[in-house]
Design an enzyme around this catalytic site. Structure first.
Site, PDB file in Angstrom:
ATOM      1  N   GLN A  12      11.096   9.816  -8.668  1.00 34.83           N
ATOM      2  CA  GLN A  12      11.749   9.373 -10.204  1.00 34.83           C
ATOM      3  C   GLN A  12      11.311  11.087 -10.885  1.00 34.83           C
ATOM      4  OE1 GLN A  12      11.392   6.267 -14.221  1.00 34.83           O
ATOM      5  NE2 GLN A  12       9.184   7.822 -13.441  1.00 34.83           N
ATOM      6  N   SER A 123      -2.725  10.172 -14.820  1.00 37.65           N
ATOM      7  CA  SER A 123      -2.449   8.982 -15.490  1.00 37.65           C
ATOM      8  C   SER A 123      -2.951   8.135 -16.453  1.00 37.65           C
ATOM      9  CB  SER A 123      -1.999   8.335 -14.132  1.00 37.65           C
ATOM     10  OG  SER A 123      -1.742   6.599 -14.789  1.00 37.65           O
ATOM     11  N   GLU A 125      -3.316   5.568 -16.192  1.00 40.34           N
ATOM     12  CA  GLU A 125      -4.281   4.426 -15.010  1.00 40.34           C
ATOM     13  C   GLU A 125      -5.506   4.789 -15.336  1.00 40.34           C
ATOM     14  OE1 GLU A 125      -3.740   1.437 -13.866  1.00 40.34           O
ATOM     15  OE2 GLU A 125      -2.069   1.322 -15.817  1.00 40.34           O
ATOM     16  N   TYR A 147      -5.873   2.434  -7.235  1.00 41.87           N
ATOM     17  CA  TYR A 147      -5.267   4.061  -7.708  1.00 41.87           C
ATOM     18  C   TYR A 147      -5.618   4.457  -9.064  1.00 41.87           C
ATOM     19  CZ  TYR A 147      -1.123   5.978 -10.689  1.00 41.87           C
ATOM     20  OH  TYR A 147      -0.240   7.344 -10.750  1.00 41.87           O
ATOM     21  N   HIS A 177       6.300   5.906 -17.946  1.00 46.30           N
ATOM     22  CA  HIS A 177       7.362   6.728 -18.157  1.00 46.30           C
ATOM     23  C   HIS A 177       8.961   5.924 -17.092  1.00 46.30           C
ATOM     24  CE1 HIS A 177       5.109   9.844 -16.831  1.00 46.30           C
ATOM     25  NE2 HIS A 177       6.584   9.867 -15.334  1.00 46.30           N
TER      26      HIS A 177
HETATM   27  P1  NAP Z   1       7.590   7.702  -7.882  1.00 43.32           P
HETATM   28  O1  NAP Z   1       8.717   8.158  -8.416  1.00 43.32           O
HETATM   29  O2  NAP Z   1       6.549   7.056  -6.653  1.00 43.32           O
HETATM   30  O3  NAP Z   1       7.877   9.516  -6.546  1.00 43.32           O
HETATM   31  C1  NAP Z   1       6.095   9.852  -5.588  1.00 43.32           C
HETATM   32  C2  NAP Z   1       6.740  10.682  -5.082  1.00 43.32           C
HETATM   33  O4  NAP Z   1       5.683  10.961  -4.527  1.00 43.32           O
HETATM   34  C3  NAP Z   1       7.567  10.589  -3.874  1.00 43.32           C
HETATM   35  O5  NAP Z   1       9.095  11.693  -3.594  1.00 43.32           O
HETATM   36  C4  NAP Z   1       7.291  10.393  -2.810  1.00 43.32           C
HETATM   37  O6  NAP Z   1       8.384  10.608  -1.157  1.00 43.32           O
HETATM   38  C5  NAP Z   1       6.681  11.643  -2.803  1.00 43.32           C
HETATM   39  N1  NAP Z   1       4.965  11.020  -1.529  1.00 43.32           N
HETATM   40  C6  NAP Z   1       4.328   9.852  -1.638  1.00 43.32           C
HETATM   41  N2  NAP Z   1       3.746   9.939  -0.849  1.00 43.32           N
HETATM   42  C7  NAP Z   1       3.517  11.270   0.127  1.00 43.32           C
HETATM   43  C8  NAP Z   1       2.655  11.682   1.042  1.00 43.32           C
HETATM   44  N3  NAP Z   1       1.303  11.006   1.433  1.00 43.32           N
HETATM   45  N4  NAP Z   1       3.410  12.756   1.508  1.00 43.32           N
HETATM   46  C9  NAP Z   1       3.942  13.834   0.107  1.00 43.32           C
HETATM   47  N5  NAP Z   1       4.956  13.320  -1.025  1.00 43.32           N
HETATM   48  C10 NAP Z   1       4.577  12.198  -0.885  1.00 43.32           C
HETATM   49  O7  NAP Z   1       5.869   8.893  -8.609  1.00 43.32           O
HETATM   50  P2  NAP Z   1       6.727   8.934 -10.243  1.00 43.32           P
HETATM   51  O8  NAP Z   1       6.751   7.958 -10.590  1.00 43.32           O
HETATM   52  O9  NAP Z   1       8.184   9.746 -10.005  1.00 43.32           O
HETATM   53  O10 NAP Z   1       5.719   9.649 -10.883  1.00 43.32           O
HETATM   54  C11 NAP Z   1       5.407  11.311  -9.949  1.00 43.32           C
HETATM   55  C12 NAP Z   1       3.668  11.477 -11.065  1.00 43.32           C
HETATM   56  O11 NAP Z   1       3.592  10.467 -11.782  1.00 43.32           O
HETATM   57  C13 NAP Z   1       2.783  10.295  -9.495  1.00 43.32           C
HETATM   58  O12 NAP Z   1       2.211  10.774  -9.154  1.00 43.32           O
HETATM   59  C14 NAP Z   1       2.880   9.322 -10.447  1.00 43.32           C
HETATM   60  O13 NAP Z   1       1.312   8.838  -9.915  1.00 43.32           O
HETATM   61  C15 NAP Z   1       2.222   9.625 -11.576  1.00 43.32           C
HETATM   62  N6  NAP Z   1       2.386   9.088 -12.798  1.00 43.32           N
HETATM   63  C16 NAP Z   1       3.503   8.277 -13.318  1.00 43.32           C
HETATM   64  C17 NAP Z   1       3.797   7.544 -13.830  1.00 43.32           C
HETATM   65  C18 NAP Z   1       4.653   7.099 -14.837  1.00 43.32           C
HETATM   66  O14 NAP Z   1       5.108   6.500 -14.973  1.00 43.32           O
HETATM   67  N7  NAP Z   1       5.678   7.342 -13.580  1.00 43.32           N
HETATM   68  C19 NAP Z   1       2.540   8.128 -15.217  1.00 43.32           C
HETATM   69  C20 NAP Z   1       1.444   8.606 -14.735  1.00 43.32           C
HETATM   70  C21 NAP Z   1       1.320   9.420 -13.909  1.00 43.32           C
HETATM   71  P3  NAP Z   1       9.094   9.112  -0.889  1.00 43.32           P
HETATM   72  O15 NAP Z   1       9.888   9.501  -1.562  1.00 43.32           O
HETATM   73  O16 NAP Z   1       9.717  10.030   0.472  1.00 43.32           O
HETATM   74  O17 NAP Z   1       8.573   7.703  -0.818  1.00 43.32           O
HETATM   75  O1  F7E Z   2       3.521  -2.843 -14.166  1.00 43.06           O
HETATM   76  C1  F7E Z   2       2.639  -6.075 -15.246  1.00 43.06           C
HETATM   77  C2  F7E Z   2       1.651  -5.194 -14.685  1.00 43.06           C
HETATM   78  O2  F7E Z   2       3.432  -1.582 -11.896  1.00 43.06           O
HETATM   79  C3  F7E Z   2       3.314  -2.760 -15.635  1.00 43.06           C
HETATM   80  C4  F7E Z   2       2.783   3.430 -12.547  1.00 43.06           C
HETATM   81  O3  F7E Z   2       4.058   4.204 -12.655  1.00 43.06           O
HETATM   82  O4  F7E Z   2       2.371   3.540 -15.458  1.00 43.06           O
HETATM   83  C5  F7E Z   2       2.716   3.159 -13.459  1.00 43.06           C
HETATM   84  O5  F7E Z   2       1.693   1.758 -13.279  1.00 43.06           O
HETATM   85  C6  F7E Z   2       2.711  -4.116 -16.365  1.00 43.06           C
HETATM   86  C7  F7E Z   2       1.127  -4.621 -15.660  1.00 43.06           C
HETATM   87  O6  F7E Z   2       3.027  -0.035 -13.982  1.00 43.06           O
HETATM   88  C8  F7E Z   2       4.600  -7.864 -13.261  1.00 43.06           C
HETATM   89  O7  F7E Z   2       0.599  -6.802 -14.253  1.00 43.06           O
HETATM   90  C9  F7E Z   2       3.295  -8.154 -14.470  1.00 43.06           C
HETATM   91  O8  F7E Z   2       0.618  -4.921 -16.514  1.00 43.06           O
HETATM   92  O9  F7E Z   2       5.531  -1.407 -14.035  1.00 43.06           O
HETATM   93  P1  F7E Z   2       4.083  -1.367 -13.754  1.00 43.06           P
HETATM   94  P2  F7E Z   2       1.741   0.388 -14.167  1.00 43.06           P
HETATM   95  O10 F7E Z   2       1.146  -0.337 -13.672  1.00 43.06           O
HETATM   96  O11 F7E Z   2       1.509   0.157 -15.341  1.00 43.06           O
HETATM   97  C10 F7E Z   2       0.849   3.877 -14.558  1.00 43.06           C
HETATM   98  C11 F7E Z   2       0.648   5.240 -15.851  1.00 43.06           C
HETATM   99  C12 F7E Z   2       0.852   5.291 -13.176  1.00 43.06           C
HETATM  100  O12 F7E Z   2       0.343   6.106 -13.757  1.00 43.06           O
HETATM  101  C13 F7E Z   2       1.340   4.787 -12.048  1.00 43.06           C
HETATM  102  O13 F7E Z   2       1.700   5.030 -10.753  1.00 43.06           O
HETATM  103  O14 F7E Z   2       3.434  -4.853 -15.918  1.00 43.06           O
HETATM  104  N1  F7E Z   2       3.557  -6.829 -15.117  1.00 43.06           N
HETATM  105  N2  F7E Z   2       4.349  -8.959 -13.879  1.00 43.06           N
HETATM  106  C14 F7E Z   2       4.243  -6.701 -13.145  1.00 43.06           C
HETATM  107  N3  F7E Z   2       4.148  -5.674 -12.961  1.00 43.06           N
HETATM  108  C15 F7E Z   2       4.972  -5.179 -11.713  1.00 43.06           C
HETATM  109  N4  F7E Z   2       5.660  -4.017 -10.921  1.00 43.06           N
HETATM  110  N5  F7E Z   2       5.474  -6.425 -10.998  1.00 43.06           N
HETATM  111  C16 F7E Z   2       5.316  -7.869 -12.167  1.00 43.06           C
HETATM  112  O15 F7E Z   2       5.596  -8.664 -11.616  1.00 43.06           O
END
Ligand code: NAP
Ligand code: F7E
Length: 318
Positions: A12, A123, A125, A147, A177
Site C-alpha cells: 500500500q 508503527s 503498534e 509484530y 493508515h
Molecule cells: P503492506 O501493504 O503489507 O506492504 C508490505 C510490503 O513489504 C510489500 O511490498 C511486500 O511485498 C514487502 N515485503 C514483505 N516481506 C518482504 C521481504 N521479506 N522482503 C522484501 N519485501 C517484503 O504494508 P503497508 O501497509 O504498505 O505498510 C508499509 C510499512 O509501514 C510496513 O513496514 C508496515 O509494517 C508499516 N506500517 C504500516 C502501517 C499501516 O497502517 N499501513 C502503520 C504503521 C507502520 P509483497 O507484495 O511481495 O508481499
Molecule cells: O486491525 C480489530 C483488530 O488488522 C485493527 C497494520 O497496518 O496498523 C495495522 O495493524 C483492529 C484490531 O490493523 C477484525 O483486533 C476486529 O484491534 O486492521 P488491523 P492493526 O492490527 O491495527 C498498525 C499501525 C501497523 O503497523 C500494522 O502493520 O481491528 N479487528 N475484527 C479485526 N482486524 C482484522 N484484521 N480482521 C478482523 O476480522
C-alpha cells in the site's frame, strides 16, 4: 535528478510513495521479491517508470548489491511482514523480516552509501498496551504482538545507527493508515470489500473479531507525504504521524453499511477466530510535532476514508 530506493514498493504505502516521488521528479527504484505470479496490482499504472531490483529483506547480499548499484539519495524501508494477526502464527519469520531486516538495510547503506537518507516505517503498534493517551514521540513502548516487538527493534536500531554513525536516519511512528490499496486482511478493507459484496448480493455475512478496539485511522496518501518531509529536514528525527482522532471498529462498520443503505446488525457476526491472543485496545496519536516541524496536515477524515474505500470496492465488483 534525485534517486530513491523503496523497499515494499508493491505494498500500500510503497505504491503511494512511488506516485509521490515520481511526481516530484525522482528516479524511483523498487526492491521486489520474486513471486511465482505477478504482483503489480498497486503499481501497475507506474510499473514502467520504476526500475526494479530483486531482493528480500532477509538476504543482505541482495540489499547491499541494490544500494551499491543505485547509490540512492534516499532509502524508504517500507517492506515488512505487516499483518499483526499473522505475527503470532509466524513469529520467527516476522522477527527476521520486520526486525532484523532493518539492520540488513542499514548495514547495506553504511557500507556503500552512508550519506543516503534513511526512513524506517515504525508503527503505533509499538505503544501496544498504552502507557499514556494520546501517544507522543516520548511515550514508552509496550508492544503486544510479535509484530510490535519486531518494530520496536527496528525503531531502536534506526536510532542507534543515527547515534553511532551519524547517519541521517529517521523513524516515522505511523498510526493506522488505509486506502483502496490496503491489503484485504486488514479490518478497514475487509469491511469495505464485504460491504460492497453484501450490497451486490455476492456475500451473506461479515465475520469479525473485536468490535470495541479503537484506532486512529488516516489516509495512506496523506501519510506518505510525511515520510518524504521527514527526509527533507536539516536534522534527522523521529515523528508521530496520526490524525488525533480515534474510532471503534463498530463505528467503522456503522459508517460503511450506512453508506450503502444497510443495517450492520443484519450482517455482522462475531467470530473467535478473528480475536487476537493479546489486543491493543486503543491507539490515539498526537501529531503536534509533525504539524509544527514538518508543516504536515492530514487532508482526509475518517468518514471520507471509509466512504472512499466502500465506493472503490463497489465499483470493482460492479
Ligand atoms: P503492506 O501493504 O503489507 O506492504 C508490505 C510490503 O513489504 C510489500 O511490498 C511486500 O511485498 C514487502 N515485503 C514483505 N516481506 C518482504 C521481504 N521479506 N522482503 C522484501 N519485501 C517484503 O504494508 P503497508 O501497509 O504498505 O505498510 C508499509 C510499512 O509501514 C510496513 O513496514 C508496515 O509494517 C508499516 N506500517 C504500516 C502501517 C499501516 O497502517 N499501513 C502503520 C504503521 C507502520 P509483497 O507484495 O511481495 O508481499
Ligand atoms: O486491525 C480489530 C483488530 O488488522 C485493527 C497494520 O497496518 O496498523 C495495522 O495493524 C483492529 C484490531 O490493523 C477484525 O483486533 C476486529 O484491534 O486492521 P488491523 P492493526 O492490527 O491495527 C498498525 C499501525 C501497523 O503497523 C500494522 O502493520 O481491528 N479487528 N475484527 C479485526 N482486524 C482484522 N484484521 N480482521 C478482523 O476480522
Amino acid at each position: 535528478m534525485k534517486k530513491a530506493l523503496i523497499t515494499g514498493i508493491t505494498g500500500q504505502d510503497g505504491s503511494y510513495l512511488a506516485d509521490l516521488l515520481l511526481d516530484k521528479g525522482y528516479k524511483v527504484y523498487g526492491l521486489k521479491r520474486r513471486t511465482a505470479t505477478p504482483n503489480f496490482e498497486n503499481i501497475k499504472h507506474i510499473q514502467n517508470e520504476i526500475e526494479f531490483f530483486s531482493g528480500d529483506l532477509r538476504d543482505m547480499t541482495s540489499l547491499a548489491e541494490a544500494v551499491q548499484a543505485i547509490q540512492p539519495d534516499e532509502v524508504y524501508n517500507l517492506a515488512a511482514q505487516s499483518f499483526v494477526g499473522d505475527s503470532w502464527r509466524q513469529p520467527i519469520y516476522t522477527s527476521e523480516v520486520t526486525g532484523l531486516g532493518v539492520t540488513n538495510m542499514l548495514e547495506s547503506i553504511r557500507l556503500s552509501k552512508p550519506d543516503a537518507r534513511f526512513y524506517q516505517a515504525s508503527s503505533s503498534e509499538m505503544f501496544g498496551k498504552v502507557i499514556e493517551t494520546p501517544q507522543t514521540e516520548n511515550t514508552p513502548f509496550y508492544p503486544r504482538s510479535p509484530y510490535g516487538v519486531a518494530k520496536v527493534y527496528g525503531h531502536w536500531i534506526t536510532v542507534n545507527y543515527r547515534e553511532s554513525y551519524g547517519m541521517y536516519a529517521c523513524s516515522g511512528i505511523l498510526f493506522n493508515h488505509e486506502s483502496p490499496r490496503r491489503g484485504i486482511e486488514f479490518v478497514t478493507r475487509k469491511v469495505s470489500d464485504s460491504v460492497a459484496k453484501i450490497k451486490l448480493g455476492l456475500q451473506d455475512k461479515l465475520l469479525l473479531g473485536n468490535l470495541d478496539a479503537k484506532r486512529d485511522w488516516g489516509f495512506a496518501g496523506d501519510y506518505v507525504k510525511a515520510m518524504w518531509l521527514m527526509l527533507q529536514q536539516e536534522e534527522p528525527d523521529d515523528y508521530v504521524i496520526a490524525t488525533g482522532e480515534t474510532h471503534t471498529v463498530k463505528e467503522l462498520i456503522e459508517i460503511a453499511f450506512e453508506h450503502v443503505g444497510l443495517n450492520w446488525q443484519d450482517y455482522v457476526v462475531q467470530d473467535a477466530r478473528f480475536m487476537r491472543p493479546a489486543e491493543v485496545d486503543i491507539l490515539l496519536g498526537d501529531p503536534t510535532k509533525a504539524k509544527k516541524q514538518l508543516n504536515w496536515e492530514p487532508q482526509v477524515n475518517f468518514e471520507q476514508l471509509v466512504k472512499m474505500m466502500v465506493e472503490n470496492d463497489l465499483q470493482k465488483y460492479q
